[in-house]
Design a protein around this motif. Sequence first.
Motif, mmCIF file in Angstrom:
data_model
loop_
_atom_site.group_PDB
_atom_site.id
_atom_site.type_symbol
_atom_site.label_atom_id
_atom_site.label_comp_id
_atom_site.label_asym_id
_atom_site.label_seq_id
_atom_site.Cartn_x
_atom_site.Cartn_y
_atom_site.Cartn_z
ATOM 1 N N LEU A 182 0.800 -1.221 0.000
ATOM 2 C CA LEU A 182 0.000 0.000 0.000
ATOM 3 C C LEU A 182 0.835 1.274 0.000
ATOM 4 C CD1 LEU A 182 -2.736 -1.071 2.546
ATOM 5 C CD2 LEU A 182 -2.860 -1.119 0.057
ATOM 6 N N LEU A 183 2.124 1.150 0.181
ATOM 7 C CA LEU A 183 2.990 2.329 0.175
ATOM 8 C C LEU A 183 2.973 2.982 -1.199
ATOM 9 C CD1 LEU A 183 6.075 1.003 2.150
ATOM 10 C CD2 LEU A 183 4.375 2.632 2.941
ATOM 11 N N LEU A 184 2.713 4.277 -1.238
ATOM 12 C CA LEU A 184 2.644 4.971 -2.523
ATOM 13 C C LEU A 184 3.943 4.883 -3.295
ATOM 14 C CD1 LEU A 184 0.589 8.188 -1.787
ATOM 15 C CD2 LEU A 184 -0.067 6.227 -3.159
ATOM 16 N N SER A 185 5.079 4.937 -2.603
ATOM 17 C CA SER A 185 6.362 4.884 -3.302
ATOM 18 C C SER A 185 6.521 3.570 -4.051
ATOM 19 C CB SER A 185 7.513 5.074 -2.319
ATOM 20 O OG SER A 185 7.500 4.048 -1.339
ATOM 21 N N LYS A 186 6.068 2.469 -3.467
ATOM 22 C CA LYS A 186 6.159 1.172 -4.145
ATOM 23 C C LYS A 186 5.159 1.082 -5.282
ATOM 24 C CE LYS A 186 8.283 -1.355 -0.520
ATOM 25 N NZ LYS A 186 8.761 -2.644 -0.216
ATOM 26 N N ARG A 187 3.937 1.604 -5.069
ATOM 27 C CA ARG A 187 2.946 1.574 -6.136
ATOM 28 C C ARG A 187 3.399 2.424 -7.308
ATOM 29 N NH1 ARG A 187 -2.237 3.063 -2.888
ATOM 30 N NH2 ARG A 187 -2.908 3.777 -4.920
ATOM 31 N N HIS A 188 3.962 3.586 -7.025
ATOM 32 C CA HIS A 188 4.436 4.456 -8.099
ATOM 33 C C HIS A 188 5.598 3.819 -8.835
ATOM 34 C CE1 HIS A 188 2.554 8.369 -6.340
ATOM 35 N NE2 HIS A 188 1.677 7.442 -6.587
ATOM 36 N N GLN A 201 5.746 3.057 -12.750
ATOM 37 C CA GLN A 201 6.872 3.571 -13.544
ATOM 38 C C GLN A 201 7.525 2.440 -14.340
ATOM 39 O OE1 GLN A 201 7.867 6.763 -13.875
ATOM 40 N NE2 GLN A 201 9.508 6.202 -15.251
ATOM 41 N N ARG A 202 7.770 1.295 -13.698
ATOM 42 C CA ARG A 202 8.379 0.150 -14.399
ATOM 43 C C ARG A 202 7.488 -0.338 -15.532
ATOM 44 N NH1 ARG A 202 9.697 -1.316 -9.154
ATOM 45 N NH2 ARG A 202 7.992 -2.822 -9.092
ATOM 46 N N ALA A 203 6.182 -0.395 -15.286
ATOM 47 C CA ALA A 203 5.252 -0.830 -16.329
ATOM 48 C C ALA A 203 5.254 0.144 -17.502
ATOM 49 C CB ALA A 203 3.847 -0.980 -15.759
ATOM 50 N N ALA A 204 5.312 1.438 -17.215
ATOM 51 C CA ALA A 204 5.350 2.443 -18.279
ATOM 52 C C ALA A 204 6.639 2.336 -19.086
ATOM 53 C CB ALA A 204 5.212 3.840 -17.691
ATOM 54 N N GLU A 205 7.755 2.144 -18.400
ATOM 55 C CA GLU A 205 9.031 1.996 -19.103
ATOM 56 C C GLU A 205 9.032 0.746 -19.973
ATOM 57 O OE1 GLU A 205 11.841 2.034 -15.924
ATOM 58 O OE2 GLU A 205 11.777 4.214 -15.699
ATOM 59 N N ALA A 206 8.488 -0.356 -19.463
ATOM 60 C CA ALA A 206 8.439 -1.598 -20.244
ATOM 61 C C ALA A 206 7.553 -1.428 -21.479
ATOM 62 C CB ALA A 206 7.926 -2.742 -19.379
ATOM 63 N N ALA A 207 6.412 -0.750 -21.323
ATOM 64 C CA ALA A 207 5.522 -0.513 -22.459
ATOM 65 C C ALA A 207 6.202 0.378 -23.495
ATOM 66 C CB ALA A 207 4.218 0.127 -21.977
ATOM 67 N N HIS A 208 6.950 1.372 -23.031
ATOM 68 C CA HIS A 208 7.664 2.264 -23.952
ATOM 69 C C HIS A 208 8.725 1.486 -24.723
ATOM 70 C CE1 HIS A 208 10.623 5.317 -25.186
ATOM 71 N NE2 HIS A 208 9.547 6.073 -25.358
ATOM 72 N N ARG A 209 9.490 0.658 -24.008
ATOM 73 C CA ARG A 209 10.522 -0.141 -24.691
ATOM 74 C C ARG A 209 9.902 -1.107 -25.684
ATOM 75 N NH1 ARG A 209 12.794 -0.074 -19.608
ATOM 76 N NH2 ARG A 209 11.972 -2.116 -19.087
ATOM 77 N N GLU A 210 8.753 -1.701 -25.309
ATOM 78 C CA GLU A 210 8.085 -2.648 -26.195
ATOM 79 C C GLU A 210 7.608 -1.962 -27.472
ATOM 80 O OE1 GLU A 210 3.884 -4.965 -26.087
ATOM 81 O OE2 GLU A 210 5.182 -5.257 -24.339
ATOM 82 N N LYS A 211 7.078 -0.754 -27.329
ATOM 83 C CA LYS A 211 6.540 -0.050 -28.489
ATOM 84 C C LYS A 211 7.644 0.607 -29.324
ATOM 85 C CE LYS A 211 3.107 3.199 -30.021
ATOM 86 N NZ LYS A 211 1.853 3.839 -29.725
ATOM 87 N N TRP A 212 8.604 1.229 -28.659
ATOM 88 C CA TRP A 212 9.585 2.029 -29.372
ATOM 89 C C TRP A 212 10.967 1.388 -29.463
ATOM 90 C CZ3 TRP A 212 7.191 5.549 -32.019
ATOM 91 C CH2 TRP A 212 6.014 6.073 -31.534
ATOM 92 N N GLY A 213 11.144 0.254 -28.828
ATOM 93 C CA GLY A 213 12.427 -0.433 -28.899
ATOM 94 C C GLY A 213 13.402 0.080 -27.851
ATOM 95 N N GLY A 214 14.581 -0.447 -27.888
ATOM 96 C CA GLY A 214 15.588 -0.062 -26.902
ATOM 97 C C GLY A 214 15.706 -1.134 -25.841
ATOM 98 N N GLY A 215 16.816 -1.157 -25.209
ATOM 99 C CA GLY A 215 17.057 -2.140 -24.164
ATOM 100 C C GLY A 215 16.647 -1.638 -22.805
ATOM 101 N N PRO A 216 16.850 -2.467 -21.808
ATOM 102 C CA PRO A 216 16.531 -2.033 -20.451
ATOM 103 C C PRO A 216 17.470 -0.906 -20.039
ATOM 104 C CG PRO A 216 17.606 -4.176 -20.423
ATOM 105 C CD PRO A 216 17.354 -3.823 -21.858
ATOM 106 N N PRO A 217 17.074 -0.101 -19.083
ATOM 107 C CA PRO A 217 17.914 1.026 -18.689
ATOM 108 C C PRO A 217 19.261 0.541 -18.149
ATOM 109 C CG PRO A 217 16.120 0.720 -17.131
ATOM 110 C CD PRO A 217 15.883 -0.221 -18.270
ATOM 111 N N GLU A 218 20.308 1.266 -18.537
ATOM 112 C CA GLU A 218 21.647 0.906 -18.064
ATOM 113 C C GLU A 218 21.871 1.531 -16.699
ATOM 114 O OE1 GLU A 218 24.614 1.880 -20.894
ATOM 115 O OE2 GLU A 218 23.443 1.101 -22.575
ATOM 116 N N GLU A 219 22.508 0.760 -15.833
ATOM 117 C CA GLU A 219 22.769 1.275 -14.487
ATOM 118 C C GLU A 219 24.217 1.591 -14.304
ATOM 119 O OE1 GLU A 219 21.022 -1.091 -11.447
ATOM 120 O OE2 GLU A 219 19.295 -1.508 -12.674
#
Length: 69
Positions: free
Chosen positions: A41-47, A51-69
């Motif tokens: 229920l923590l907002l930071s974890k939900r957000h 965020q991860r789901a949005a990044e994955a959808a963006h990579r799926e649609k527009w290509g690119g690899g996972p973010p480099e750390e």
Amino acid sequence: MTLRERVEQVFPGWKRWYPSLFDAATDLGLIRAEVCSPDSLLLSKRHAKVQRAAEAAHREKWGGGPPEE
């Protein structure tokens, strides 16, 4: 179909008997509570999950690899 439409389909006169759409939907069995851990229920974890789901959808649609750390 929206929740309001579903409630009105099952019980057209719900407004006379219930103070809110939520109460009517709960009593009619259209929605119910789910048990979850308090940690989820923590907002930071939900957000972070959103965020991860949005990044994955963006990579799926527009290509690119996972973010480099």
